[in-house]
Design an enzyme around this catalytic site. Structure first.
Site, PDB file in Angstrom:
ATOM      1  N   ARG A  42      25.744  64.456  52.101  1.00  0.00           N
ATOM      2  CA  ARG A  42      25.185  63.838  53.315  1.00  0.00           C
ATOM      3  C   ARG A  42      23.836  63.162  53.090  1.00  0.00           C
ATOM      4  O   ARG A  42      23.419  62.307  53.844  1.00  0.00           O
ATOM      5  CB  ARG A  42      25.004  64.915  54.399  1.00  0.00           C
ATOM      6  CG  ARG A  42      26.298  65.246  55.079  1.00  0.00           C
ATOM      7  CD  ARG A  42      26.113  66.193  56.205  1.00  0.00           C
ATOM      8  NE  ARG A  42      25.648  67.499  55.745  1.00  0.00           N
ATOM      9  CZ  ARG A  42      25.660  68.596  56.488  1.00  0.00           C
ATOM     10  NH1 ARG A  42      26.086  68.537  57.715  1.00  0.00           N
ATOM     11  NH2 ARG A  42      25.239  69.748  55.999  1.00  0.00           N
ATOM     12  N   LYS A 134      38.067  78.514  48.634  1.00  0.00           N
ATOM     13  CA  LYS A 134      38.186  79.722  49.451  1.00  0.00           C
ATOM     14  C   LYS A 134      36.863  79.950  50.182  1.00  0.00           C
ATOM     15  O   LYS A 134      35.850  79.455  49.711  1.00  0.00           O
ATOM     16  CB  LYS A 134      38.547  80.923  48.578  1.00  0.00           C
ATOM     17  CG  LYS A 134      37.463  81.275  47.528  1.00  0.00           C
ATOM     18  CD  LYS A 134      36.630  82.470  47.916  1.00  0.00           C
ATOM     19  CE  LYS A 134      35.287  82.461  47.343  1.00  0.00           C
ATOM     20  NZ  LYS A 134      34.478  83.573  47.407  1.00  0.00           N
ATOM     21  N   HIS A 164      39.544  81.227  41.932  1.00  0.00           N
ATOM     22  CA  HIS A 164      39.289  81.070  40.495  1.00  0.00           C
ATOM     23  C   HIS A 164      39.565  82.354  39.712  1.00  0.00           C
ATOM     24  O   HIS A 164      39.686  82.311  38.498  1.00  0.00           O
ATOM     25  CB  HIS A 164      37.876  80.533  40.225  1.00  0.00           C
ATOM     26  CG  HIS A 164      36.769  81.493  40.467  1.00  0.00           C
ATOM     27  ND1 HIS A 164      36.256  81.723  41.712  1.00  0.00           N
ATOM     28  CD2 HIS A 164      36.072  82.281  39.624  1.00  0.00           C
ATOM     29  CE1 HIS A 164      35.294  82.619  41.618  1.00  0.00           C
ATOM     30  NE2 HIS A 164      35.158  82.982  40.369  1.00  0.00           N
ATOM     31  N   GLU A 202      28.393  93.890  41.638  1.00  0.00           N
ATOM     32  CA  GLU A 202      27.496  92.889  41.048  1.00  0.00           C
ATOM     33  C   GLU A 202      26.048  93.352  41.131  1.00  0.00           C
ATOM     34  O   GLU A 202      25.658  93.986  42.124  1.00  0.00           O
ATOM     35  CB  GLU A 202      27.555  91.575  41.834  1.00  0.00           C
ATOM     36  CG  GLU A 202      28.907  90.935  41.898  1.00  0.00           C
ATOM     37  CD  GLU A 202      28.834  89.570  42.569  1.00  0.00           C
ATOM     38  OE1 GLU A 202      29.077  88.587  41.884  1.00  0.00           O
ATOM     39  OE2 GLU A 202      28.520  89.510  43.769  1.00  0.00           O
ATOM     40  N   ASP A 221      34.365  87.222  51.662  1.00  0.00           N
ATOM     41  CA  ASP A 221      34.002  86.483  50.450  1.00  0.00           C
ATOM     42  C   ASP A 221      34.814  86.957  49.244  1.00  0.00           C
ATOM     43  O   ASP A 221      35.184  86.156  48.390  1.00  0.00           O
ATOM     44  CB  ASP A 221      32.496  86.678  50.170  1.00  0.00           C
ATOM     45  CG  ASP A 221      32.032  85.856  48.978  1.00  0.00           C
ATOM     46  OD1 ASP A 221      32.393  84.668  48.909  1.00  0.00           O
ATOM     47  OD2 ASP A 221      31.322  86.396  48.101  1.00  0.00           O
ATOM     48  N   HIS A 226      39.896  87.165  46.303  1.00  0.00           N
ATOM     49  CA  HIS A 226      39.906  87.551  44.889  1.00  0.00           C
ATOM     50  C   HIS A 226      40.529  88.938  44.659  1.00  0.00           C
ATOM     51  O   HIS A 226      41.376  89.124  43.794  1.00  0.00           O
ATOM     52  CB  HIS A 226      38.485  87.584  44.322  1.00  0.00           C
ATOM     53  CG  HIS A 226      37.753  86.284  44.428  1.00  0.00           C
ATOM     54  ND1 HIS A 226      38.347  85.077  44.203  1.00  0.00           N
ATOM     55  CD2 HIS A 226      36.460  86.003  44.725  1.00  0.00           C
ATOM     56  CE1 HIS A 226      37.452  84.110  44.348  1.00  0.00           C
ATOM     57  NE2 HIS A 226      36.297  84.652  44.674  1.00  0.00           N
ATOM     58  N   LYS A 326      27.065  93.724  46.422  1.00  0.00           N
ATOM     59  CA  LYS A 326      25.977  92.966  45.791  1.00  0.00           C
ATOM     60  C   LYS A 326      24.772  93.876  45.587  1.00  0.00           C
ATOM     61  O   LYS A 326      24.638  94.901  46.255  1.00  0.00           O
ATOM     62  CB  LYS A 326      25.560  91.817  46.716  1.00  0.00           C
ATOM     63  CG  LYS A 326      26.489  90.616  46.664  1.00  0.00           C
ATOM     64  CD  LYS A 326      25.819  89.423  47.332  1.00  0.00           C
ATOM     65  CE  LYS A 326      26.691  88.190  47.253  1.00  0.00           C
ATOM     66  NZ  LYS A 326      26.937  87.697  45.907  1.00  0.00           N
TER      67      LYS A 326
HETATM   68  P1  NDP Z   1      26.808  74.849  49.689  1.00  0.00           P
HETATM   69  O1  NDP Z   1      26.334  75.161  51.072  1.00  0.00           O
HETATM   70  O2  NDP Z   1      25.881  75.014  48.548  1.00  0.00           O
HETATM   71  O3  NDP Z   1      27.317  73.323  49.643  1.00  0.00           O
HETATM   72  C1  NDP Z   1      28.134  72.764  50.632  1.00  0.00           C
HETATM   73  C2  NDP Z   1      28.243  71.278  50.401  1.00  0.00           C
HETATM   74  O4  NDP Z   1      28.985  70.715  51.477  1.00  0.00           O
HETATM   75  C3  NDP Z   1      26.908  70.563  50.366  1.00  0.00           C
HETATM   76  O5  NDP Z   1      27.006  69.496  49.441  1.00  0.00           O
HETATM   77  C4  NDP Z   1      26.807  70.030  51.791  1.00  0.00           C
HETATM   78  O6  NDP Z   1      25.980  68.911  51.926  1.00  0.00           O
HETATM   79  C5  NDP Z   1      28.228  69.618  52.002  1.00  0.00           C
HETATM   80  N1  NDP Z   1      28.525  69.403  53.407  1.00  0.00           N
HETATM   81  C6  NDP Z   1      28.519  70.303  54.423  1.00  0.00           C
HETATM   82  N2  NDP Z   1      28.876  69.708  55.571  1.00  0.00           N
HETATM   83  C7  NDP Z   1      29.091  68.395  55.258  1.00  0.00           C
HETATM   84  C8  NDP Z   1      29.463  67.252  56.002  1.00  0.00           C
HETATM   85  N3  NDP Z   1      29.713  67.327  57.312  1.00  0.00           N
HETATM   86  N4  NDP Z   1      29.579  66.064  55.348  1.00  0.00           N
HETATM   87  C9  NDP Z   1      29.342  65.959  54.020  1.00  0.00           C
HETATM   88  N5  NDP Z   1      28.988  67.028  53.254  1.00  0.00           N
HETATM   89  C10 NDP Z   1      28.859  68.209  53.879  1.00  0.00           C
HETATM   90  O7  NDP Z   1      28.146  75.690  49.502  1.00  0.00           O
HETATM   91  P2  NDP Z   1      28.862  76.065  48.111  1.00  0.00           P
HETATM   92  O8  NDP Z   1      28.846  74.882  47.245  1.00  0.00           O
HETATM   93  O9  NDP Z   1      28.300  77.327  47.616  1.00  0.00           O
HETATM   94  O10 NDP Z   1      30.322  76.428  48.614  1.00  0.00           O
HETATM   95  C11 NDP Z   1      31.270  75.434  48.934  1.00  0.00           C
HETATM   96  C12 NDP Z   1      32.625  76.110  49.005  1.00  0.00           C
HETATM   97  O11 NDP Z   1      32.918  76.670  47.728  1.00  0.00           O
HETATM   98  C13 NDP Z   1      32.702  77.264  50.006  1.00  0.00           C
HETATM   99  O12 NDP Z   1      33.988  77.247  50.591  1.00  0.00           O
HETATM  100  C14 NDP Z   1      32.555  78.501  49.125  1.00  0.00           C
HETATM  101  O13 NDP Z   1      33.210  79.629  49.650  1.00  0.00           O
HETATM  102  C15 NDP Z   1      33.244  78.045  47.847  1.00  0.00           C
HETATM  103  N6  NDP Z   1      32.837  78.795  46.669  1.00  0.00           N
HETATM  104  C16 NDP Z   1      31.535  78.779  46.257  1.00  0.00           C
HETATM  105  C17 NDP Z   1      31.157  79.481  45.129  1.00  0.00           C
HETATM  106  C18 NDP Z   1      29.732  79.453  44.646  1.00  0.00           C
HETATM  107  O14 NDP Z   1      29.405  80.257  43.751  1.00  0.00           O
HETATM  108  N7  NDP Z   1      28.874  78.596  45.186  1.00  0.00           N
HETATM  109  C19 NDP Z   1      32.131  80.272  44.361  1.00  0.00           C
HETATM  110  C20 NDP Z   1      33.480  80.195  44.852  1.00  0.00           C
HETATM  111  C21 NDP Z   1      33.794  79.473  45.963  1.00  0.00           C
HETATM  112  P3  NDP Z   1      24.461  69.111  52.468  1.00  0.00           P
HETATM  113  O15 NDP Z   1      23.694  69.503  51.246  1.00  0.00           O
HETATM  114  O16 NDP Z   1      24.115  67.791  53.009  1.00  0.00           O
HETATM  115  O17 NDP Z   1      24.503  70.201  53.500  1.00  0.00           O
END
Ligand code: NDP
Length: 455
Positions: A42, A134, A164, A202, A221, A226, A326
């Protein structure tokens, strides 16, 4: 042939921590297909700013990967600014493709539904592969809604619901161990196995992820996805083959057989906890409720334990304890299968410890606990010996393995729609009872072994 790989949520933690490193690993092995790589977020950013930020975060998370390959992969990525819940924004990015795309929803679960609706309405996407992180849905009703949208526009074989854990070497080794040897499968049932523990403890605490975690908690989570997947692999019947249908059919059978706990059973068979301030090694950890972004009133759990039963001929009466937490004292990632005692003991001394098979994940190790005659009084006494095999780190990380499957169109290790719903059927009553306060939220100090409880 994939023309584009589009990551929605490319500025997020998952992309930097897992997806990009996976792409670099695949490139290193010569497995990354050609194509156009697009990251969507965004924030307003130029391509250069986006690449620079990714390069820094890659260096932070995976300094072990060769710098030249990291730079090469990052240099291919293009950035697009969009609100992915906005139909026009998404159409502008995806509608341009002429060949097949893979669209990865690395997004918070709250926006999965509007994004899937939009993707379903873009004709181009109907030939695409859709990858969904997920948790799939927030409860049974939302998972059903997501599946409904998916069914309206996409073939199930083109949809990849990620977990994963299924890409982990040890998880796949469980299949090899069970179905590639005679020695275990005949013992793999209620006659010989007393209990199974599936544990993901963890030492890491919240690590700045309140935005995601505080609205999710340990049960959703880890357990809903998992740990239930590990349960499936441990408890499934022998599949006819390891193709998409046979493997996933047998996993769904397990989930369908898991007893839905009654309100009374939820009180006696589940435990939830939340960490308070403490010390983990050299690290001072603040109380969960004092972490930035946490709403203490939500009562989010950072520790969850549930005891489940698989009501079928093979497993009737055997408890499967699933646990995750955690900020605990040590990392313990394993499946522990504990066998029943021998029916009669001919030795005059000693109470033999039960035989066990421990399957450690990350680092990968298989351990078998066997009782042998003791050295001091060989005919009278038993000692337990440990036979162990350590495995080198897997060539491809779990995410790289699963991404390769996406590129190759192989959905065997992705979660099928009915599996996701069955998992919610098991977890939702627990989630509801916890939200209603039927089970107390116990506290445990960071660096401890978890809350004090008896189960
Ligand atoms: P984050 O909050 O770090 O990132 C979410 C991303 O989505 C950001 O880039 C955010 O952008 C973007 N986003 C949210 N809303 C919008 C929108 N309306 N339009 C465009 N972009 C948007 O979350 P994670 O990366 O940690 O997690 C993402 C998914 O992955 C979740 O479902 C989580 O469960 C899963 N996951 C994550 C793990 C991890 O270790 N991080 C491990 C396993 C699964 P902006 O920065 O602008 O908000």
């Amino acid at each position: 042939m994939l023309e584009r790989f589009i990551i929605l949520g490319a500025t997020g933690d998952l992309t930097a921590r897992y997806l990009l490193p996976a792409l670099v690993e695949l490139r290193q092995q010569g497995l990354l297909p050609d194509g156009i790589w697009i990251g969507v977020g965004r924030e307003a950013m130029t391509n250069e700013e986006f690449r620079k930020s990714l390069a820094n975060r890659l260096a932070e998370h995976r300094p072990d990967l060769p710098e030249a390959t990291r730079e090469e992969v990052v240099s291919w990525l293009e950035y697009r600014q969009a609100d992915v819940t906005n139909h026009h924004d998404l159409q502008a990015i995806i509608g341009q493709a002429t060949g097949q795309s893979a669209v990865y929803l690395a997004l918070p679960p709250a926006v999965h539904e509007p994004v899937l609706k939009t993707l379903a309405s873009i004709p181009m996407c109907q030939h695409s592969r859709i990858v969904i992180e997920k948790p799939f849905g927030q409860d049974l009703a939302s998972a059903k809604r997501l599946n409904g949208i998916i069914r309206s526009a996409f073939a199930e074989s083109t949809v990849f619901r990620m977990d994963h854990f299924l890409g982990m070497q040890t998880v796949q080794n469980i299949l090899g161990l069970r179905f590639g040897n005679r020695v275990f499968e005949y013992l793999w049932n209620r006659e010989h196995i007393e209990r199974v523990e599936i544990v993901w403890d963890e030492t890491v605490a919240l690590e700045g992820r309140a935005g995601y975690y505080d609205a999710t908690g340990a049960l959703r989570d880890m357990v809903q996805n998992h740990l239930l997947q590990l349960l499936c692999v441990v408890a499934m019947e022998v599949p006819v083959s390891l193709d998409e249908r046979d493997f996933r059919d047998r996993k769904v059978d397990v989930l369908r057989a898991v007893r839905r706990l009654t309100p009374e059973e939820i009180v006696t068979n589940t435990t939830r906890g939340r960490y308070t301030a403490g010390q983990i090694g050299e690290r001072r950890v603040p109380s969960y409720v004092e972490e930035e972004g946490v709403d203490p009133g939500r009562g989010t759990e950072t520790f969850a334990q549930v005891r489940l039963f698989v009501d079928n001929w093979r497993w009737a009466g055997v408890p499967f304890v699933l646990r995750t937490g955690k900020a605990l004292a040590r990392d313990r990632h394993e499946v522990m299968v504990v066998f029943r005692p021998v029916p009669h003991l001919a030795f005059s001394q000693g109470h033999p410890r039960p035989n066990y098979l421990r399957l450690r994940l990350n680092p990968d190790r298989v351990e078998l606990g066997l009782n042998l005659n003791g050295l001091s009084a060989p005919l009278d006494q038993l000692d337990q010996a440990k036979l162990a095999a350590d495995f080198p780190p897997q060539e491809l990380s779990a995410y790289a393995r699963l991404l390769l499957d996406v590129f190759e169109g192989n959905a065997v290790l992705s979660i099928r729609g009915d599996e996701a719903e069955e998992s919610w059927r098991i977890v939702e009553p627990i989630q509801r009872a916890w939200a209603e306060g039927a089970v107390p939220l116990l506290e445990y100090p960071a660096g401890s072994t978890g809350p004090d409880f008896k189960q």
